[in-house]
Design a protein around this motif. Structure first.
Motif, PDB file in Angstrom:
ATOM      1  N   TYR A 100       0.052  -3.921   1.342  1.00  0.00           N
ATOM      2  CA  TYR A 100      -0.121  -3.913  -0.104  1.00  0.00           C
ATOM      3  C   TYR A 100      -1.563  -3.548  -0.423  1.00  0.00           C
ATOM      4  N   ASN A 101      -1.784  -3.116  -1.656  1.00  0.00           N
ATOM      5  CA  ASN A 101      -3.148  -2.791  -2.068  1.00  0.00           C
ATOM      6  C   ASN A 101      -3.707  -3.830  -3.036  1.00  0.00           C
ATOM      7  N   ASP A 102      -3.069  -4.999  -3.118  1.00  0.00           N
ATOM      8  CA  ASP A 102      -3.566  -6.054  -3.994  1.00  0.00           C
ATOM      9  C   ASP A 102      -3.258  -7.421  -3.372  1.00  0.00           C
ATOM     10  N   TYR A 104      -1.875  -9.934  -4.591  1.00  0.00           N
ATOM     11  CA  TYR A 104      -0.685 -10.594  -5.133  1.00  0.00           C
ATOM     12  C   TYR A 104       0.601 -10.000  -4.567  1.00  0.00           C
ATOM     13  N   GLN A 106       2.101  -7.119  -4.807  1.00  0.00           N
ATOM     14  CA  GLN A 106       2.985  -6.628  -5.853  1.00  0.00           C
ATOM     15  C   GLN A 106       3.647  -5.303  -5.503  1.00  0.00           C
TER      16      GLN A 106
END
Length: 123
Positions: A100-102, A104, A106
């Motif tokens: 993921y790039n966050d 959270y 997402q």
């Protein structure tokens, strides 16, 4: 791309233990979820356990209290400690990673699977 290499499968008697390892190489995102799935003959692949890069875990009901998952972020390696093994745990175990790039989790930016390692529980 991320490559996953599993190790640690084998043959054990019921009640025994095994520890699986999965090392990720390549460009591994800071935010990722690594997990273990398994597939028995004639059955669909199912989640066993997974762990986020922050250390949060979740387990399938059928392994709660018997299996633990852990990871070493410095080594990009995830481990599955399997205790009190049962014949029904026999399957090919696959490692997976979702990147993921966050923080959270997402949006998945990349996903990969390992080649699988056979675990056989039999007397």
């Amino acid at each position: 791309q991320v490559q996953l290499v599993e190790s640690g499968g084998g043959f054990v008697q019921p009640g025994g233990s095994l520890k699986l390892s999965c090392a990720a190489s390549g460009i591994v995102s800071t935010f990722n979820i690594m997990g273990w799935y398994r597939q028995a003959p004639g059955k669909e692949r199912e989640l066993v356990a997974r762990i986020t890069s922050g250390g949060d875990t979740n387990f399938a009901d059928f392994v709660k209290g018997r299996f633990t998952i852990s990871r070493d972020n410095a080594k990009n390696t995830v481990y599955l400690q399997m205790n009190s093994l049962k014949p029904e745990d026999t399957a090919v175990y696959y490692c997976s990673i979702l990147s993921y790039n966050d923080p959270y989790y997402q949006k998945v930016t990349l996903s990969s699977w390992g080649q699988g390692t056979q675990v056989t529980i039999s007397s």
